[in-house]
Design a protein around this motif. Structure first.
Motif, PDB file in Angstrom:
ATOM      1  N   PHE A 183       0.596  -1.154  -0.361  1.00 32.14           N
ATOM      2  CA  PHE A 183       0.179  -0.041  -0.286  1.00 32.14           C
ATOM      3  C   PHE A 183       0.408   1.277  -0.220  1.00 32.14           C
ATOM      4  CE2 PHE A 183      -2.615   2.889   2.532  1.00 32.14           C
ATOM      5  CZ  PHE A 183      -3.554   3.315   1.672  1.00 32.14           C
ATOM      6  N   LEU A 184       2.176   1.206   0.646  1.00 29.94           N
ATOM      7  CA  LEU A 184       3.013   2.463   1.001  1.00 29.94           C
ATOM      8  C   LEU A 184       3.378   2.385  -0.577  1.00 29.94           C
ATOM      9  CD1 LEU A 184       4.284   4.189   2.170  1.00 29.94           C
ATOM     10  CD2 LEU A 184       6.022   3.825   2.841  1.00 29.94           C
ATOM     11  N   ALA A 185       3.463   1.318  -1.482  1.00 23.60           N
ATOM     12  CA  ALA A 185       4.532   1.774  -2.484  1.00 23.60           C
ATOM     13  C   ALA A 185       3.528   3.047  -3.197  1.00 23.60           C
ATOM     14  CB  ALA A 185       4.416   0.576  -2.972  1.00 23.60           C
ATOM     15  N   THR A 186       2.334   2.607  -3.358  1.00 21.93           N
ATOM     16  CA  THR A 186       0.861   3.597  -4.054  1.00 21.93           C
ATOM     17  C   THR A 186       1.236   4.840  -3.709  1.00 21.93           C
ATOM     18  OG1 THR A 186      -0.597   3.257  -3.003  1.00 21.93           O
ATOM     19  CG2 THR A 186      -0.584   1.532  -3.835  1.00 21.93           C
ATOM     20  N   ARG A 187       1.914   4.980  -3.130  1.00 22.72           N
ATOM     21  CA  ARG A 187       2.053   6.703  -2.568  1.00 22.72           C
ATOM     22  C   ARG A 187       0.931   7.154  -2.033  1.00 22.72           C
ATOM     23  NH1 ARG A 187       5.947   9.604  -7.055  1.00 22.72           N
ATOM     24  NH2 ARG A 187       5.656  10.927  -5.622  1.00 22.72           N
ATOM     25  N   PRO A 188       0.573   7.069  -1.199  1.00 20.12           N
ATOM     26  CA  PRO A 188      -0.682   7.703  -0.598  1.00 20.12           C
ATOM     27  C   PRO A 188      -0.465   8.555   0.255  1.00 20.12           C
ATOM     28  CG  PRO A 188       0.581   5.583   1.219  1.00 20.12           C
ATOM     29  CD  PRO A 188       0.668   6.019  -0.182  1.00 20.12           C
ATOM     30  N   ILE A 189      -1.774   9.547   0.822  1.00 20.48           N
ATOM     31  CA  ILE A 189      -1.245  11.245   1.637  1.00 20.48           C
ATOM     32  C   ILE A 189      -1.037  10.706   2.772  1.00 20.48           C
ATOM     33  CG2 ILE A 189      -2.193  12.732   2.846  1.00 20.48           C
ATOM     34  CD1 ILE A 189      -4.083  13.097  -0.448  1.00 20.48           C
ATOM     35  N   GLY A 190       0.169  10.868   3.481  1.00 22.75           N
ATOM     36  CA  GLY A 190       0.621  10.843   4.484  1.00 22.75           C
ATOM     37  C   GLY A 190       1.391   9.872   4.865  1.00 22.75           C
ATOM     38  N   LYS A 191       1.216   8.807   6.208  1.00 17.80           N
ATOM     39  CA  LYS A 191       1.723   7.816   6.100  1.00 17.80           C
ATOM     40  C   LYS A 191       0.894   6.185   6.947  1.00 17.80           C
ATOM     41  CE  LYS A 191       5.603   7.267   7.681  1.00 17.80           C
ATOM     42  NZ  LYS A 191       5.885   7.672   9.531  1.00 17.80           N
ATOM     43  N   VAL A 192       1.837   5.875   7.200  1.00 17.64           N
ATOM     44  CA  VAL A 192       1.220   4.121   6.932  1.00 17.64           C
ATOM     45  C   VAL A 192       1.992   3.331   7.764  1.00 17.64           C
ATOM     46  CG1 VAL A 192       1.084   1.562   5.501  1.00 17.64           C
ATOM     47  CG2 VAL A 192       0.725   3.481   4.588  1.00 17.64           C
TER      48      VAL A 192
END
Length: 309
Positions: free
Chosen positions: A296-305
């Motif tokens: 999921f982090l690799a999708t470049r979401p807003i903010g943090k995981v």
């Protein structure tokens, strides 16, 4: 205890849950029961073998920790006691093994958790928050009224950097993609620039300080919008040619790497509890789903995981 381990480098599927012996704190160390562990881009780079900070596997990833003090090692002072809520980024760039139920940390590399947020959000804060704080305050020497350019302002470091700069009285210009511009505006940015539209250098000028997470050619572009005598803080390597151009204009170039910093954690906590800094958590995953969290982090979401334990 349960911990996430990897026995080889590779994709998110190399992260597996396993039973491991519980660690014990040595002199000057604290055993922390982890409630949340933030995930950062560096975690994925180490996992994949692109950035071999931890050498060859097996190892356990993770540096961001929020939890409660479980036990104190010999010689620990400073007011810490069992049951205290703490957060931090211990040992970076060495192994901290935060993706686990228990982690051992140097006592002087953690601080009291901000009172006004839960462990989930506190666990998302340390590495990105300290990177933003050290970049803007320690390396950048930001002064009230200065014009600051923050790139990738919707990311983990960027969205915190915008708020820290505003809290310190700066005029903030921030770059982000079109779908993330409204989020960046909500952080207090004075101007936002859609970097997908073209060259940001045509829209930005007279900058005192740039925080650039990309380095290389992007740092060279950032140089062009700085005033003579300004400061460029880069999170990645900068070309020698860029440094030469900067020197000719009396621009200081700082290539920084975040370091454990208890004083910085305390300052971040003060901003959080004063309502001037909020960490955005895009999504949380249980410890057993560390691989899915990395994907999921690799999708470049807003903010943090974040991993919840």
């Amino acid at each position: 205890m349960r911990a996430v381990v990897q026995n080889s480098v590779g994709g998110p599927d190399v992260l597996v849950i396993a039973d491991r012996p519980s660690p014990s704190p040595k002199s000057g160390e604290v055993l922390v029961r982890v409630h949340a562990a933030g995930i950062n881009p560096v975690d994925g780079s180490v996992r994949a073998g692109y950035y071999p900070l931890l050498g060859e596997p097996p190892f356990t990833l993770g540096w961001d920790i929020s939890g409660t003090v479980e036990a104190l090692g010999p010689g620990v002072n400073g007011g810490l006691k069992v049951g205290d809520a703490v957060f931090g980024m211990p040992r970076f760039p060495k192994q901290a093994a935060a993706y686990a139920e228990l982690a051992v940390t140097p006592a002087d590399e953690i601080a009291p958790k901000p009172r006004t947020i839960d462990h989930n959000h506190a666990g998302a804060l340390p590495l990105a928050g300290l990177t933003a704080w050290q970049g803007i305050v320690r390396h950048g020497g930001l002064k009230p009224g200065q014009r600051v350019l923050i790139h990738a302002a919707a990311g983990g470091v960027g969205h915190l950097a915008v708020q820290i700069a505003k809290a310190r009285g700066a005029y903030v210009i921030a770059t982000a993609s079109l779908k993330k511009l409204d989020f960046v505006r909500s952080l207090g940015a004075d101007e936002v620039v859609d970097y997908t539209k073209g060259d940001f250098t045509t829209e930005v000028r007279d900058i005192d300080l740039v925080l650039d997470p990309m380095g290389s050619d992007h740092a060279d572009q950032s140089l062009t919008v700085l005033k003579d005598g300004g400061i460029l803080v880069s999170l990645l390597d900068v070309h020698d040619t860029t440094r030469a151009k900067a020197a000719a204009r009396n621009i200081r170039v700082e290539r920084m790497s975040v370091m454990p910093d208890r004083d910085g954690l305390v300052e971040l906590g003060k901003l959080v509890d004063a309502g001037k800094l909020a960490v955005h958590v895009a999504k949380s995953f249980p410890l057993e789903q560390a691989g899915a969290a990395h994907a999921f982090l690799a999708t470049r979401p807003i903010g943090k995981v974040v991993l919840t334990v």
